[in-house]
Design an enzyme around this catalytic site. Structure first.
Site, PDB file in Angstrom:
ATOM      1  N   ASN A   1       0.867  -1.179   0.000  1.00 52.54           N
ATOM      2  CA  ASN A   1       0.000   0.000   0.000  1.00 52.54           C
ATOM      3  C   ASN A   1       0.904   1.230   0.000  1.00 52.54           C
ATOM      4  O   ASN A   1       1.488   1.566   1.034  1.00 52.54           O
ATOM      5  CB  ASN A   1      -0.891  -0.032   1.253  1.00 52.54           C
TER       6      ASN A   1
ATOM      7  N   LYS B   1       0.117   4.216  -0.266  1.00 50.98           N
ATOM      8  CA  LYS B   1      -0.542   5.394   0.331  1.00 50.98           C
ATOM      9  C   LYS B   1      -0.328   6.615  -0.567  1.00 50.98           C
ATOM     10  O   LYS B   1      -0.271   6.466  -1.790  1.00 50.98           O
ATOM     11  CB  LYS B   1      -0.053   5.605   1.771  1.00 50.98           C
TER      12      LYS B   1
ATOM     13  N   HIS C   1      -9.454   1.090   5.097  1.00 44.80           N
ATOM     14  CA  HIS C   1      -8.180   1.326   5.765  1.00 44.80           C
ATOM     15  C   HIS C   1      -8.391   2.283   6.938  1.00 44.80           C
ATOM     16  O   HIS C   1      -9.196   3.209   6.842  1.00 44.80           O
ATOM     17  CB  HIS C   1      -7.157   1.911   4.783  1.00 44.80           C
TER      18      HIS C   1
ATOM     19  N   GLU D   1      -6.779   4.687   7.985  1.00 39.53           N
ATOM     20  CA  GLU D   1      -6.561   6.107   7.674  1.00 39.53           C
ATOM     21  C   GLU D   1      -7.808   6.705   7.039  1.00 39.53           C
ATOM     22  O   GLU D   1      -8.109   7.879   7.252  1.00 39.53           O
ATOM     23  CB  GLU D   1      -5.323   6.255   6.769  1.00 39.53           C
TER      24      GLU D   1
ATOM     25  N   GLU E   1      -4.980  -4.790  10.688  1.00 41.86           N
ATOM     26  CA  GLU E   1      -3.960  -3.762  10.868  1.00 41.86           C
ATOM     27  C   GLU E   1      -4.233  -3.001  12.165  1.00 41.86           C
ATOM     28  O   GLU E   1      -5.044  -2.065  12.181  1.00 41.86           O
ATOM     29  CB  GLU E   1      -4.005  -2.763   9.703  1.00 41.86           C
TER      30      GLU E   1
ATOM     31  N   GLY F   1       2.839   2.460  10.775  1.00 39.20           N
ATOM     32  CA  GLY F   1       3.802   3.547  10.604  1.00 39.20           C
ATOM     33  C   GLY F   1       4.492   3.968  11.888  1.00 39.20           C
ATOM     34  O   GLY F   1       5.138   5.007  11.941  1.00 39.20           O
TER      35      GLY F   1
ATOM     36  N   SER G   1       3.765  -1.924  10.379  1.00 39.98           N
ATOM     37  CA  SER G   1       5.217  -1.981  10.552  1.00 39.98           C
ATOM     38  C   SER G   1       5.796  -3.364  10.242  1.00 39.98           C
ATOM     39  O   SER G   1       6.722  -3.829  10.920  1.00 39.98           O
ATOM     40  CB  SER G   1       5.625  -1.519  11.955  1.00 39.98           C
TER      41      SER G   1
HETATM   42  P1  13P Z   1       3.214   0.487   7.644  1.00 41.53           P
HETATM   43  O1  13P Z   1       3.745  -0.792   7.061  1.00 41.53           O
HETATM   44  O2  13P Z   1       3.909   1.713   7.125  1.00 41.53           O
HETATM   45  O3  13P Z   1       3.122   0.429   9.141  1.00 41.53           O
HETATM   46  O4  13P Z   1       1.700   0.632   7.116  1.00 41.53           O
HETATM   47  C1  13P Z   1       0.844  -0.443   7.213  1.00 41.53           C
HETATM   48  C2  13P Z   1      -0.389  -0.115   6.464  1.00 41.53           C
HETATM   49  O5  13P Z   1      -1.151   0.753   6.867  1.00 41.53           O
HETATM   50  C3  13P Z   1      -0.643  -0.829   5.213  1.00 41.53           C
HETATM   51  O6  13P Z   1      -1.919  -0.585   4.754  1.00 41.53           O
END
Ligand code: 13P
Length: 251
Positions: A9, A11, A96, A98, A168, A174, A214
């Site tokens: 992803n 983003k 997601h 976010e 997640e 992150g 992560s």
């Molecule tokens: P990270 O791997 O940067 O923690 O992000 C995970 C994520 O949100 C994948 O959709």
């Protein structure tokens, strides 16, 4: 049969040129990916056609990061599931954290998005996961259960067969903090049990459940070794071809 998937992803990162370079590097080194691992990339919308071109002829699959909750019409700024299918997307990430946190995405909206994705032949990668305070309060099972029930339990068993789930935990995204193998396995097994009770043992057994948060080359192997973890949804580490490929080789 349950598939192994490693999905990146991206983003809201990379220019189109950087995205094409990253996709081309993955395509050029695709021989490093084990035959039974499905590699998926989810670049920003405006990169999709260029990235589709860069991965053409490889087994790398294309995913969008979101789609509209309407089929078409006067919805300025939105992108419909049918449009994504039309340019070669096979997957779409939905729900997601976010999008839930920053864009107010609700279960009701996600029900619509999943229906439209499925109607257009896209496989949703449906994300669930608890916030840090919910985990600290011991509510993580309840939160994940509600996210699964509210959005997926209206589907038929046949439709559920096209859904990939990504667990997640929001506190691990992150942050450099990763769920322990035990924490991740415990929730994955819990999700699979929810699916078994609702849709039957076969649907649950066949459902691919990814871990995200992560995930990196140094921890992917032990996470993927857990019986109910079928791969990863990778954020930061998917932006470097070398790291993403190393994660894909962690089975
Ligand atoms: P990270 O791997 O940067 O923690 O992000 C995970 C994520 O949100 C994948 O959709």
């Amino acid at each position: 049969m349950r598939r192994k998937i490693v999905a990146g992803n991206w983003k809201m990162n990379t220019t189109v040129a950087e995205g094409v370079a990253l996709a081309s590097e993955l395509a050029a080194n695709f021989n490093q990916v084990p035959a039974d691992v499905n590699l998926v990339v989810a670049p920003p919308f405006v990169h999709l056609t260029s990235v589709a071109e860069a991965i053409k002829g490889t087994k790398i699959a294309l995913s969008a990061q979101n789609c509209a909750d309407k089929a078409k019409g006067a919805y300025t700024g939105e992108v419909a599931a049918g449009m994504l299918a039309g340019i070669g997307c096979q997957f779409v990430i939905l729900g997601h954290s976010e999008r839930r946190q920053y864009y107010g995405e609700t279960s009701a909206t996600l029900v619509e998005k999943i229906a439209l994705a499925l109607e257009n032949g896209l496989q949703p990668i449906y994300c669930v996961g608890e916030m840090k305070d919910e985990r600290l309060a011991g509510k993580h099972f309840d939160v994940v259960k509600a996210q699964i029930e509210e959005v997926l339990f209206g589907l038929t068993a046949e439709q559920m067969g096209h859904i990939v789930i990504a667990y997640e935990p929001v506190w691990a995204i992150g942050t450099g903090l990763t769920a322990s193998n035990e924490q991740a396995q415990e929730i994955h097994a819990f999700i699979r049990k929810l699916l078994a009770d609702k849709f039957g043992a076969k649907v649950a057994e066949d459902c691919t459940i990814l871990y995200g948060g992560s995930c990196k080359p140094s921890n992917a192997k032990e996470l993927f070794a857990q019986p109910d973890i079928d791969g990863g949804l990778i954020g930061g580490a998917s932006l470097k071809a070398e790291d993403f490929l190393a994660i894909a080789q962690s089975y």
